[in-house]
Design a protein around this motif. Structure first.
Motif, PDB file in Angstrom:
ATOM      1  N   UNK A   1       0.808  -1.216   0.000  1.00 14.30           N
ATOM      2  CA  UNK A   1       0.000   0.000   0.000  1.00 14.30           C
ATOM      3  C   UNK A   1       0.839   1.262   0.000  1.00 14.30           C
ATOM      4  N   UNK A   2       0.171   2.383   0.259  1.00 13.56           N
ATOM      5  CA  UNK A   2       0.825   3.689   0.257  1.00 13.56           C
ATOM      6  C   UNK A   2       0.291   4.512   1.430  1.00 13.56           C
ATOM      7  N   UNK A   3       1.190   5.053   2.234  1.00 14.58           N
ATOM      8  CA  UNK A   3       0.802   5.867   3.388  1.00 14.58           C
ATOM      9  C   UNK A   3       0.429   7.280   2.959  1.00 14.58           C
ATOM     10  N   UNK A   4      -0.586   7.839   3.625  1.00 17.42           N
ATOM     11  CA  UNK A   4      -0.844   9.268   3.479  1.00 17.42           C
ATOM     12  C   UNK A   4       0.304   9.988   4.176  1.00 17.42           C
ATOM     13  N   UNK A   5       0.597  11.211   3.759  1.00 15.52           N
ATOM     14  CA  UNK A   5       1.687  11.980   4.341  1.00 15.52           C
ATOM     15  C   UNK A   5       1.114  13.230   4.997  1.00 15.52           C
ATOM     16  N   UNK A   6       1.381  13.403   6.270  1.00 18.65           N
ATOM     17  CA  UNK A   6       0.935  14.606   6.963  1.00 18.65           C
ATOM     18  C   UNK A   6      -0.564  14.630   7.192  1.00 18.65           C
ATOM     19  N   UNK A   7      -1.099  15.844   7.282  1.00 18.79           N
ATOM     20  CA  UNK A   7      -2.510  15.990   7.663  1.00 18.79           C
ATOM     21  C   UNK A   7      -3.476  16.034   6.489  1.00 18.79           C
ATOM     22  N   UNK A   8      -2.975  16.042   5.240  1.00 19.64           N
ATOM     23  CA  UNK A   8      -3.891  16.118   4.100  1.00 19.64           C
ATOM     24  C   UNK A   8      -3.320  15.382   2.901  1.00 19.64           C
TER      25      UNK A   8
ATOM     26  N   UNK B   1      -1.023  11.856  12.844  1.00 20.18           N
ATOM     27  CA  UNK B   1      -0.026  11.283  11.944  1.00 20.18           C
ATOM     28  C   UNK B   1       1.363  11.424  12.559  1.00 20.18           C
ATOM     29  N   UNK B   2       2.315  10.651  12.068  1.00 24.95           N
ATOM     30  CA  UNK B   2       3.693  10.736  12.552  1.00 24.95           C
ATOM     31  C   UNK B   2       4.474   9.504  12.161  1.00 24.95           C
TER      32      UNK B   2
ATOM     33  N   UNK C   1       6.136  11.144   8.136  1.00 29.36           N
ATOM     34  CA  UNK C   1       4.817  11.488   8.673  1.00 29.36           C
ATOM     35  C   UNK C   1       3.775  10.613   7.986  1.00 29.36           C
ATOM     36  N   UNK C   2       3.273   9.615   8.711  1.00 30.48           N
ATOM     37  CA  UNK C   2       2.333   8.660   8.144  1.00 30.48           C
ATOM     38  C   UNK C   2       1.030   8.666   8.932  1.00 30.48           C
ATOM     39  N   UNK C   3      -0.065   8.413   8.232  1.00 37.85           N
ATOM     40  CA  UNK C   3      -1.375   8.372   8.876  1.00 37.85           C
ATOM     41  C   UNK C   3      -2.062   7.045   8.652  1.00 37.85           C
TER      42      UNK C   3
END
Length: 195
Positions: free
Chosen positions: A86-93, A171-172, A180-182
């Protein structure tokens, strides 16, 4: 003769000035496709999807795994690198862009069909919660791994861009990985609701 040369010089100068005005006008208001605008002008896309690359056919999986040959190129900015699962979201958006989902797709009736988005989440950082929005309207939350199904808002005009966004709190870093991952998204499908 000198007068004729002066008139020609003024005419050429006027034509050059008009051409510069036209060039300036087209650069301020370019008539380009959505992919070109989002990638080159607005710089909102992380990967170049190609012309027509944001077109989406209902029921087609959007894949986020690095091992897949058809992994998505519709990611907005703020996504981490593709991984095997998969792929992590980065930061808050983080955002995804879809185009060409018309109200008539998959429906022969006159009513706009109810649509849903199904998101397969591989992993969630401990304490992270992601609010999912479609065209700015909240449609659900993700706080754990699993498959989530959210109803899309009604009334999206034909030909518009569907913007799917993840607003993530908490996230972090995950373990020794300092990015930074969510949430880690594995796959997404948009389709009509089955009655």
């Amino acid at each position: 003769m000198k007068k004729m040369i002066s008139v020609c010089g003024y005419a050429v100068s006027a034509l050059l000035f008009l051409s510069y005005v036209v060039i300036l006008g087209t650069s301020l208001f370019p008539d380009v496709c959505a992919e070109y605008r989002l990638y080159y002008i607005d710089k909102d896309l992380q990967d170049w999807p190609g012309y027509g690359g944001l077109q989406y056919r209902l029921g087609t999986p959007v894949v986020f795994r690095s091992t897949a040959e058809d992994r998505t190129k519709r990611r907005g900015n703020s996504w981490n690198s593709f991984e095997e699962d998969g792929c992590w979201t980065y930061g808050d958006h983080s955002a995804l862009y879809f185009s060409g989902i018309s109200p008539e797709d998959g429906n022969s009736g006159t009513e706009t069909p109810e649509r849903y988005v199904e998101i397969e989440v591989q992993e969630v950082r401990e304490g992270a919660v992601s609010e999912v929005c479609a065209n700015g309207e909240p449609i659900g939350q993700i706080a754990s791994a699993g498959t989530f199904r959210f109803e899309l808002p009604q009334g999206m005009p034909e030909g518009d861009i569907l913007l799917l966004e993840f607003f993530t709190e908490g996230f972090g870093a995950v373990g020794e990985d300092a990015r930074n991952q969510g949430i880690k998204v594995r796959e997404i499908v948009i389709d009509d609701a089955v009655e």
